[in-house]
Design an enzyme around this catalytic site. Structure first.
Site, PDB file in Angstrom:
ATOM      1  N   HIS A 175       0.769  -1.247   0.216  1.00 14.70           N
ATOM      2  CA  HIS A 175       0.152   0.015  -0.040  1.00 14.70           C
ATOM      3  C   HIS A 175       0.714   1.273  -0.195  1.00 14.70           C
ATOM      4  O   HIS A 175       0.238   2.354  -0.010  1.00 14.70           O
ATOM      5  CB  HIS A 175      -0.982   0.170   1.029  1.00 14.70           C
ATOM      6  CG  HIS A 175      -2.194  -0.737   0.857  1.00 14.70           C
ATOM      7  ND1 HIS A 175      -1.888  -2.140   1.071  1.00 14.70           N
ATOM      8  CD2 HIS A 175      -3.324  -0.566   0.925  1.00 14.70           C
ATOM      9  CE1 HIS A 175      -3.076  -2.753   1.188  1.00 14.70           C
ATOM     10  NE2 HIS A 175      -4.111  -1.865   0.847  1.00 14.70           N
ATOM     11  N   GLY A 176       2.187   1.139   0.082  1.00 13.67           N
ATOM     12  CA  GLY A 176       3.053   2.365   0.086  1.00 13.67           C
ATOM     13  C   GLY A 176       3.294   2.635   1.317  1.00 13.67           C
ATOM     14  O   GLY A 176       2.989   2.263   2.212  1.00 13.67           O
TER      15      GLY A 176
END
Lengths: 358, 442
Positions: free
Chosen positions: B330-331
């Site tokens: 998801h970063g």
């Protein structure tokens, strides 16, 4: 018809007539020529009738051109009524603790002068009309305005809660047409009025906000839905009151290059400041005190005030009277499932202060 | 919105929110849907496979450009990098771990150095899908599930498959190759596409126009100051949930429309792709069920390629590694990382506690629903329902707490901390209490 008068009298009379007409013809609402009627009209509760707005148009005090516009646009009458209500309530609220409390007594005289109060009346009227028109557009009560559906995959922003940008653009254009604002005028007073009207319109525009929501895998922003939302009119009123408190006095300057009259800022230490900013309210004359009854206001005698905060300034040093009053208020409120609030009624004795007469 | 009467509110809602939301929702995706359909129809023309792969690459590129404009180069770079690694390591048996590390480095560099947050945030979903596809392909090659490195056009066709390139979901390489064979057009295929599309728009409307105003306009509950905080948290949470369902149903639509997302059993073809199960999230049995129901393909991916491979280090470590992998995909967002890590602890503790209770009480109180032939003695007693109901309420509370501060744009770390402080760190304390209880009954 001027044969019996001296030669110089005839031109003077014509000039006076022009001035009178230009003032009388220009404005609406708080700045209109005759007393306001903002209560709901007799047709307020009638089922919508194709011709109902025609009667409403006739009942309002409008110029001939304004009435023509009103008859042409079915939703306009209701919108005009709403804008008068908005501006009056907001003006009274913002000036509730001031010596001049937006009383309609003396309004006519006030509008003939270039006071700060005049500037505020112009701004709040144009702001209220702008706001009401934008709302009317978005809710479909005005037939001619449309939201521009210009293409643009991800940059296009539609509307929510009443306003798209184009509605505000439309209402601004319509407003200027309705108020009869001309592009260029050499008359100093007309320039000031136009400037203050624009301040009101600009205040509404500054309240237009865009919000976006992201949708995408795990909350990323592959898709966004956006909307513009108009601030409540109270916010605009608050901003205009601030503009009033920081208003700028101007005077006229002849541009030596073009020979035209222009607005210029306050004269300070023999230096003339540049022209006022588009967001500043401008005025020509210092205001009277508004303490005593005069052409401009009924004075502050009998005004209620707050002992610690506003009596000294509001009463202009004359002192205040004290009275006791019983008031009822709700107390011990509880939320009942489902779904209303029950309260008891309590009596409370409170002191009321009012300004002494002069 | 307290100043509006309910009637005025609903009038405004219709013209000001419902209509423009649908308009914008469809406007932004109609081209994607059209390209998926065109791709599907063209595959039915009997083209050689080479051209089928090529057509979906073209469609995928165009779609990426539609949504991300020139920023799509980052997605392209990632896919080229992945193929390069696969090709260079074609004789190795550790392509999976090596490719995973490479992708991780790429994503971290991208996050930290290469561009501004807003742009990266926008593409995060697509990057995630590409990364998952490449990693799964690498591990499948290692295990022989895919017998040889695909040709460049096959690989790119898989990565840029127009049905999944923007909104996901992840599908396996073999599923993609099945789709390329191109099943017949049918009423059930078309109906599945339409129904998923309608559902997605419905979820978008709920996310934008219903959830933010749930209390008191839709449900007339007013509440005091404390309750109002939780009601507002629930509104935010619900809005975020339905935004996720919108994307999930949209992913179902595009995948089905493009010809993938079916199961086949003895000549019985079913177009039954399911990405999210909203009812299992909104009326949860347990947090474990919530986690799997949120995004089934991702759940499957994490289970296959992370959890099972990490089990050798112990189940707790495996769970934490799984949530860490999810967070990294998801970063580098503190907020998402914090939520997912908290979620990891919550699900682990609930799982072991319910397992223990199930053993002690000999009852059906596990995190997952018991099959009908389980050997527990107590199945339908009232107290069994009460225990399960209590855990459901807890799950609802956790969901409200964790979802309460998802915003259109990710905020800073302090915002998450501030929001959780506002809610008195309730879920954290409850999870700790349950852990203590679990240790006591060991």
């Amino acid at each position: 018809m001027c044969t019996g008068l001296p030669r110089t009298a005839c031109p003077l009379r014509l000039i006076a007539l022009c001035i009178l007409l230009s003032h009388a013809a220009a404005y609406f609402g708080l700045t209109g020529r005759e007393p306001l009627v903002f209560l709901p009209g007799p047709f307020a509760n009638e089922p919508t009738n194709g011709k109902a707005h025609l009667k409403q148009c006739e009942q309002m005090t409008l110029t001939r051109r304004q009435k023509r516009l009103c008859r042409r646009e079915p939703g306009l009458a209701e919108t005009l009524r709403e804008s008068v209500r908005l501006s009056l309530l907001e003006c009274r609220y913002q000036f509730r603790n001031e010596r001049w409390n937006c009383s309609m007594d003396g309004r006519g005289s006030l509008l003939k002068r270039g006071f700060k109060e005049t500037a505020f009346l112009l701004a709040v009227s144009s702001a209220a009309l702008s706001h009401a028109l934008a709302k009317a557009c978005s809710s479909g009560r005005m037939e001619r305005c449309t939201c521009d559906d210009s293409p643009g995959l991800q940059h296009r922003e539609a509307w929510q809660w009443g306003v798209c940008g184009d509605n505000l653009k439309y209402s601004t254009k319509f407003l200027k047409k309705f108020l009869g604002q001309k592009r260029v005028s050499k008359d100093l007073r007309a320039q000031i009025d136009a400037h203050n009207i624009n301040v009101g319109i600009r205040a509404v525009k500054s309240g237009l906000k865009t919000t976006c929501k992201c949708h995408g895998v795990s909350g990323s922003c592959a898709v966004r839905t956006c909307w513009k939302q108009l601030s409540p009119f109270q916010d605009t009123g608050h901003l205009l009151k601030y503009r009033y408190d920081t208003a700028v006095r101007v005077h006229s300057v002849t541009n030596s290059a073009t020979g035209e009259t222009e607005l210029a800022g306050p004269r300070r230490h023999s230096i003339t400041l540049p022209r006022p900013r588009p967001t500043e309210l401008v005025f020509l004359e210092e205001s009277p005190s508004f303490c005593r009854p005069s052409r401009y206001s009924p004075g502050t005698a009998g005004r209620p005030c707050s002992k610690d905060t506003s009596c000294s300034s509001l009463c202009c040093g004359r002192g205040y009277n004290t009275a006791l009053r019983l008031t009822t208020l709700s107390c011990h409120c509880q939320v009942r499932w489902c779904c209303h609030v029950e309260c008891q009624t309590c009596l409370r004795e409170e002191e009321v202060y009012t300004c002494k007469k002069h | 919105m307290g100043s509006l009467s309910r009637q005025a509110f609903f009038q405004e809602l219709g013209s000001g929110c419902l209509l423009p939301t649908v308009q914008q929702g469809l406007e932004q995706v109609w081209q994607l849907l059209l390209i998926c359909l065109v791709c599907r129809l063209s595959w039915r023309l009997g083209l050689p496979n080479f051209l089928k792969h090529l057509s979906t690459v073209v469609g995928g590129f165009y779609t990426l450009y539609l949504f991300f404009e020139l920023h799509m180069v980052w997605v392209v770079l990632l896919s080229l990098l992945c193929y390069l690694i696969l090709f260079l390591c074609r004789h190795s048996s550790s392509r999976g771990p090596f490719l995973s590390i490479t992708i991780l480095i790429y994503l971290l560099l991208g996050e930290l150095h290469m561009m501004d947050t807003t742009t990266w945030h926008k593409m995060r979903g697509s990057q995630m899908v590409v990364a998952m596809k490449a990693v799964s392909l690498a591990f499948d090659l290692d295990k022989g599930i895919v017998d040889k490195v695909p040709s460049p056009v096959e690989f790119m066709g898989y990565i840029y498959f127009v049905g999944t390139v923007i909104f996901g979901p992840w599908i396996s390489f073999n599923s993609y190759m099945d789709a390329v064979e191109s099943r017949k057009l049918s009423v059930s295929w078309f109906m599945k596409s339409v129904i998923s599309c309608v559902k997605s728009q419905l979820c978008l409307l709920i996310s934008n126009c219903v959830a933010p105003y749930l209390f008191p306009y839709f449900i007339p509950v007013f509440g005091n100051k404390l309750l109002r905080k939780w009601l507002q948290a629930y509104e935010n949470s619900l809005s975020f949930h339905f935004s996720n369902y919108f994307v999930s149903f949209l992913g179902e639509t595009t995948t089905t429309l493009a010809g993938a997302g079916f199961t086949e059993e003895k000549d019985n073809l079913k177009w039954d792709m399911t990405i999210a199960k909203p009812l299992y999230v909104e009326f949860p049995r347990s947090m474990v069920e919530v986690v799997t129901s949120w995004n089934l393909p991702m759940s499957r991916w994490l289970n296959t390629y992370v959890f099972r491979k990490a089990l050798r280090y112990g189940s707790f470590t495996a769970i934490i590694m799984t949530y860490t992998a999810s967070a990294l995909l998801h970063g580098l967002s503190f907020h998402i990382g914090a939520v997912l890590l908290t979620l990891g602890f919550i699900t682990y503790i609930e799982h072991v506690l319910r397992k223990r209770l199930s053993a002690i009480l000999n009852a059906c109180v596990l995190s997952k629903r018991c099959p009908s032939d389980c050997k527990h003695r107590h199945k339908k007693e009232l107290w069994v329902y009460l225990i399960n109901g209590t855990f459901s309420m807890l799950a609802l509370l956790h969901l409200t707490y964790l979802g309460s501060d998802f915003r259109p744009q990710d905020g800073v770390a302090s915002h998450t901390i501030q929001k959780w402080t506002q809610l008195s760190w309730t879920s954290h304390w409850l999870t700790f209490a349950l852990w203590v209880f679990y240790r006591l009954i060991l």
